[in-house]
Design a protein around this motif. Sequence first.
Motif, PDB file in Angstrom:
ATOM      1  N   ALA A 194       0.951  -1.413  -0.021  1.00  0.00           N
ATOM      2  CA  ALA A 194       0.005  -0.097  -0.123  1.00  0.00           C
ATOM      3  C   ALA A 194       0.930   1.209  -0.150  1.00  0.00           C
ATOM      4  N   GLN A 195       2.177   1.499   0.589  1.00  0.00           N
ATOM      5  CA  GLN A 195       3.031   2.334   0.493  1.00  0.00           C
ATOM      6  C   GLN A 195       3.476   2.506  -0.560  1.00  0.00           C
ATOM      7  N   ILE A 196       3.994   1.492  -1.449  1.00  0.00           N
ATOM      8  CA  ILE A 196       4.268   1.694  -2.700  1.00  0.00           C
ATOM      9  C   ILE A 196       3.209   1.955  -3.589  1.00  0.00           C
ATOM     10  N   LYS A 197       2.173   1.772  -3.441  1.00  0.00           N
ATOM     11  CA  LYS A 197       0.952   2.302  -4.143  1.00  0.00           C
ATOM     12  C   LYS A 197       0.682   3.812  -4.014  1.00  0.00           C
ATOM     13  N   LYS A 198       0.811   4.234  -2.748  1.00  0.00           N
ATOM     14  CA  LYS A 198       0.689   5.657  -2.582  1.00  0.00           C
ATOM     15  C   LYS A 198       1.787   6.411  -3.124  1.00  0.00           C
ATOM     16  N   ALA A 199       3.040   5.989  -3.103  1.00  0.00           N
ATOM     17  CA  ALA A 199       4.104   6.824  -3.803  1.00  0.00           C
ATOM     18  C   ALA A 199       4.374   6.516  -5.096  1.00  0.00           C
ATOM     19  N   HIS A 200       3.729   5.512  -5.744  1.00  0.00           N
ATOM     20  CA  HIS A 200       4.414   5.009  -7.082  1.00  0.00           C
ATOM     21  C   HIS A 200       3.224   4.558  -7.891  1.00  0.00           C
ATOM     22  N   ALA A 201       2.079   4.946  -7.722  1.00  0.00           N
ATOM     23  CA  ALA A 201       0.984   4.350  -8.507  1.00  0.00           C
ATOM     24  C   ALA A 201       0.823   4.903  -9.619  1.00  0.00           C
ATOM     25  N   GLY A 202       0.820   4.078 -10.976  1.00  0.00           N
ATOM     26  CA  GLY A 202       0.708   4.485 -12.304  1.00  0.00           C
ATOM     27  C   GLY A 202       2.204   4.224 -13.079  1.00  0.00           C
ATOM     28  N   GLU A 203       3.258   4.234 -12.298  1.00  0.00           N
ATOM     29  CA  GLU A 203       4.575   4.121 -12.739  1.00  0.00           C
ATOM     30  C   GLU A 203       4.662   2.684 -13.390  1.00  0.00           C
ATOM     31  N   GLY A 204       5.637   2.800 -14.482  1.00  0.00           N
ATOM     32  CA  GLY A 204       5.859   1.556 -15.097  1.00  0.00           C
ATOM     33  C   GLY A 204       6.861   0.820 -14.700  1.00  0.00           C
ATOM     34  N   ILE A 205       6.694  -0.662 -14.909  1.00  0.00           N
ATOM     35  CA  ILE A 205       7.803  -1.543 -14.828  1.00  0.00           C
ATOM     36  C   ILE A 205       7.964  -2.517 -16.318  1.00  0.00           C
ATOM     37  N   ALA A 206       9.024  -3.239 -16.026  1.00  0.00           N
ATOM     38  CA  ALA A 206       8.963  -4.302 -17.068  1.00  0.00           C
ATOM     39  C   ALA A 206       9.300  -5.685 -16.313  1.00  0.00           C
ATOM     40  N   ILE A 207       8.890  -6.720 -17.047  1.00  0.00           N
ATOM     41  CA  ILE A 207       9.108  -8.160 -16.302  1.00  0.00           C
ATOM     42  C   ILE A 207       9.605  -8.926 -17.391  1.00  0.00           C
ATOM     43  N   THR A 208      10.141  -9.851 -16.958  1.00  0.00           N
ATOM     44  CA  THR A 208      10.668 -11.119 -17.914  1.00  0.00           C
ATOM     45  C   THR A 208       9.308 -12.060 -18.226  1.00  0.00           C
ATOM     46  N   GLU A 209       8.705 -12.324 -17.025  1.00  0.00           N
ATOM     47  CA  GLU A 209       7.493 -13.179 -17.252  1.00  0.00           C
ATOM     48  C   GLU A 209       6.728 -12.843 -16.085  1.00  0.00           C
ATOM     49  N   PRO A 210       5.453 -13.369 -16.009  1.00  0.00           N
ATOM     50  CA  PRO A 210       4.562 -12.876 -14.942  1.00  0.00           C
ATOM     51  C   PRO A 210       4.599 -13.288 -13.491  1.00  0.00           C
ATOM     52  N   VAL A 211       5.737 -13.857 -12.977  1.00  0.00           N
ATOM     53  CA  VAL A 211       5.951 -14.328 -11.697  1.00  0.00           C
ATOM     54  C   VAL A 211       5.530 -13.328 -10.532  1.00  0.00           C
ATOM     55  N   LEU A 213       3.595 -10.380 -10.907  1.00  0.00           N
ATOM     56  CA  LEU A 213       2.588  -9.505 -11.275  1.00  0.00           C
ATOM     57  C   LEU A 213       1.525  -9.211 -10.103  1.00  0.00           C
ATOM     58  N   TYR A 214       1.165 -10.158  -9.346  1.00  0.00           N
ATOM     59  CA  TYR A 214       0.098  -9.763  -8.186  1.00  0.00           C
ATOM     60  C   TYR A 214       0.810  -8.653  -7.169  1.00  0.00           C
ATOM     61  N   MET A 215       1.997  -9.048  -7.126  1.00  0.00           N
ATOM     62  CA  MET A 215       2.892  -8.035  -6.031  1.00  0.00           C
ATOM     63  C   MET A 215       3.026  -6.750  -6.517  1.00  0.00           C
ATOM     64  N   THR A 216       3.350  -6.666  -8.032  1.00  0.00           N
ATOM     65  CA  THR A 216       3.477  -5.151  -8.481  1.00  0.00           C
ATOM     66  C   THR A 216       2.318  -4.706  -8.675  1.00  0.00           C
ATOM     67  N   ALA A 217       1.086  -5.158  -9.118  1.00  0.00           N
ATOM     68  CA  ALA A 217      -0.114  -4.737  -9.188  1.00  0.00           C
ATOM     69  C   ALA A 217      -0.794  -4.225  -7.874  1.00  0.00           C
ATOM     70  N   ALA A 218      -0.545  -4.971  -6.776  1.00  0.00           N
ATOM     71  CA  ALA A 218      -1.002  -4.718  -5.508  1.00  0.00           C
ATOM     72  C   ALA A 218      -0.396  -3.305  -5.190  1.00  0.00           C
ATOM     73  N   GLY A 219       0.927  -3.002  -5.477  1.00  0.00           N
ATOM     74  CA  GLY A 219       1.496  -1.599  -5.586  1.00  0.00           C
ATOM     75  C   GLY A 219       1.385  -0.298  -6.307  1.00  0.00           C
ATOM     76  N   GLY A 220       0.054  -0.878  -7.325  1.00  0.00           N
ATOM     77  CA  GLY A 220      -0.197   0.202  -8.183  1.00  0.00           C
ATOM     78  C   GLY A 220       0.720   0.318  -9.458  1.00  0.00           C
ATOM     79  N   LEU A 221       1.611  -0.522  -9.760  1.00  0.00           N
ATOM     80  CA  LEU A 221       2.312  -0.342 -10.577  1.00  0.00           C
ATOM     81  C   LEU A 221       1.882  -1.188 -12.034  1.00  0.00           C
ATOM     82  N   VAL A 222       2.373  -0.505 -13.184  1.00  0.00           N
ATOM     83  CA  VAL A 222       1.859  -0.857 -14.582  1.00  0.00           C
ATOM     84  C   VAL A 222       2.750  -1.726 -15.378  1.00  0.00           C
ATOM     85  N   ASP A 223       2.366  -2.843 -15.710  1.00  0.00           N
ATOM     86  CA  ASP A 223       3.335  -3.713 -16.422  1.00  0.00           C
ATOM     87  C   ASP A 223       3.316  -3.056 -17.818  1.00  0.00           C
TER      88      ASP A 223
END
Length: 314
Positions: A194-211, A213-223
């Motif tokens: 929730a703290q990550i989401k508050k500070a970084h919601a909407g920011e982009g990340i890259a992944i190599t595979e979906p391992v 994504l539940y964690m990054t999505a909970a942080g408000g990050l966009v793949d």
Amino acid sequence: MPPSPSPSRRIALLVGASVALLAGCGSSSDSVSGGSASAAPAASSKVAVVASTNVYGDIVSRIGGDKVSVTSVISDPDQDPHSYEASTQNQLALSKAKVVVENGGGYDDFVDRMLKSGGNSSAEVINAVKVSGRTAPKGGELNEHVWYDFPTVAKVADRISAALGKADPANAALYTRNADAFKAQLAPLEAKEAQIKKAHAGEGIAITEPVPLYMTAAGGLVDRTPAAFSEAVEEGTDVSPKVLQEALALFSGKQVKALVYNEQTSGPQTEKSERAAKAAGIPVVPVTETLPSGKDYLGWMTSNVDALANALAK
């Protein structure tokens, strides 16, 4: 050389392994270990439990304590789950299990096949994907890596305590208390997300595979990874030159704040992504599918969430 195959390709490998298991049940030098495991649980007062990976094995051990004997089929941190081949000892352990914890969603279908071939129809089977209630998005594929989804893990903990209580009623209250204590320790992880989401919601990340994504999505990050890139990596096929260039442009164009990289499956394309990220000064956050050596589930996930938060803060 394509990257290591993913869960969907793993199925074909495991079919062959399961057939081999049926050919006989002689002695084997293979060893299997888990949270408090022996490869073939001996007759005792402990509840015999088999988990498909040491992730679930560790959770069972936390809830069951010294009242359970846990076998984790995949337990070596250097073992790539995508190319795992089961052993006769796995078959024997499953044939004796009172409780079985599998991930489901196509990740570890070998568990069901081995249960059937071993004639164990009485075991209580906990399927984490089914417990999660998650389904594939319209037109997409299910992300089966639900152990990165803390609300799902809490639900699985409750199911484990219920199954252990059914198998061992005398200690049911203990299992419930232990599950409650485990869930209480998940709460700080969700708070960090929730703290990550508050500070970084909407920011982009890259992944190599979906391992992750539940964690990054909970942080408000966009793949922002091209779907064709992560799908090819997960399926163990080559990434087209065009898609690879689109993926690499995420780093050269500073379109993402971090690359979240699965260390357990890699190949030329994923390694190019890692090099491109580092060259562009973009942090790389390594993740794995199974427990690293010396870690328990809570410590491992704390490290993952902290590493993500630190990378985004740079």
